[in-house]
Write an enzyme that holds these catalytic residues in place. Structure first.
Site, PDB file in Angstrom:
ATOM      1  N   ASP A  32      -6.915  -3.374   5.910  1.00 39.62           N
ATOM      2  CA  ASP A  32      -5.911  -4.065   6.706  1.00 39.62           C
ATOM      3  C   ASP A  32      -6.601  -5.253   7.406  1.00 39.62           C
ATOM      4  O   ASP A  32      -7.835  -5.281   7.522  1.00 39.62           O
ATOM      5  CB  ASP A  32      -5.335  -3.086   7.735  1.00 39.62           C
ATOM      6  CG  ASP A  32      -4.402  -3.766   8.720  1.00 39.62           C
ATOM      7  OD1 ASP A  32      -3.487  -4.472   8.273  1.00 39.62           O
ATOM      8  OD2 ASP A  32      -4.613  -3.588   9.936  1.00 39.62           O
ATOM      9  N   ASP A  34      -4.916  -7.365  10.504  1.00 41.49           N
ATOM     10  CA  ASP A  34      -4.610  -7.471  11.939  1.00 41.49           C
ATOM     11  C   ASP A  34      -4.925  -6.178  12.687  1.00 41.49           C
ATOM     12  O   ASP A  34      -4.449  -5.102  12.322  1.00 41.49           O
ATOM     13  CB  ASP A  34      -3.127  -7.823  12.119  1.00 41.49           C
ATOM     14  CG  ASP A  34      -2.779  -9.143  11.452  1.00 41.49           C
ATOM     15  OD1 ASP A  34      -3.348 -10.171  11.843  1.00 41.49           O
ATOM     16  OD2 ASP A  34      -1.946  -9.130  10.524  1.00 41.49           O
TER      17      ASP A  34
HETATM   18 MG   LIG Z   1      -3.070  -3.709  11.467  1.00 42.40          MG
END
Ligand SMILES: [Mg+2]
Length: 237
Positions: A32, A34
């Site tokens: 991932d 963010d």
């Molecule tokens: Mg995230």
């Protein structure tokens, strides 16, 4: 080992750290972006305040109205575009915000505010130091990697460039590109396709229990629940 991978702790997977990741037998890594590779809230809050001040000074939108209409606009866009990358579009948030305050569309406001938001957001982004060490380790071991992320491609590519991810990461898949958001299997499968690997070959690393961890587990991918270290980040400002 203090944190057993995938161990259910009151139904949830415990947060772990990049240094605890076991790469033995791993052929590829899904990540991932963010709040996993950098702390999101610090950047968002900084950019949001800049936008609020600008809107007050140039469009006479009060701080109270800015907060109320932002929340309403964001909620409307989330609901209208649920499950799509554009559900996070600041362009759409600012468009609907202005329409709520003034009763018509103002292209100059929308474009200016979207640019201001992301320019300020990216100006304070810094990669988590543990994440960077991990990416260097991947590179040294020649383990390919792919970002799997919910948002529109243009802004995620700008973040990619700012964080210097092109030096370490091979691919990115966004929810705009996939047409669905995590935890849908399709977006993870698109990452696997780019890496030319199977679920049993890879691990998924992310901060969201619901999106990253549960989504990857649906495909049988081993997961690590990791959140970017904002405490360290603050000391580096
Ligand atoms: Mg995230």
């Amino acid at each position: 080992m203090p944190y057993a991978q995938n161990a259910p702790i009151f139904g949830k997977q415990m947060l772990t750290t990049f240094s605890e990741i076991d790469l033995n037998g791993i052929k590829g890594v899904l990540l991932d972006l963010d709040d996993t590779l950098y702390p999101y809230d610090i950047c968002h809050n900084f950019a949001y305040e800049k936008c609020k001040v600008f809107a007050g000074a140039n469009y006479a939108i009060s701080e109270v109205d800015f907060d109320l209409t932002w929340k309403a606009a964001r909620s409307k866009v989330h609901n209208d575009l649920h499950g799509q990358g554009a559900s996070h579009s600041r362009l759409l948030y600012f468009q609907k915000q202005y329409e709520q305050v003034f009763g018509h569309t103002d292209a100059a406001y929308v474009l200016k505010m979207e640019d201001l938001y992301w320019t300020e957001f990216i100006s304070v982004m810094k990669i988590d130091s543990d994440a960077k060490d991990f990416l260097k380790l991947l590179k040294s071991k020649r383990i390919p990697s792919c970002i799997v992320t919910d948002l529109t491609t243009q802004i995620q590519l700008k973040k990619w460039l700012h964080l210097g991810l092109e030096n370490y990461i091979d691919f990115i898949v966004t929810s705009e590109e996939a047409g669905v958001e995590k935890p849908a299997s399709y977006i993870f499968n698109m990452g696997l396709e780019k890496l030319k690997l199977n679920p049993s070959d890879v691990i998924m690393i992310g901060d969201s229990e619901k999106k990253d961890i549960e989504g990857a587990k649906l495909l049988g991918i081993k997961t690590y629940h990791i959140k970017a270290n904002s405490t360290f980040y603050k000391t580096q400002q």
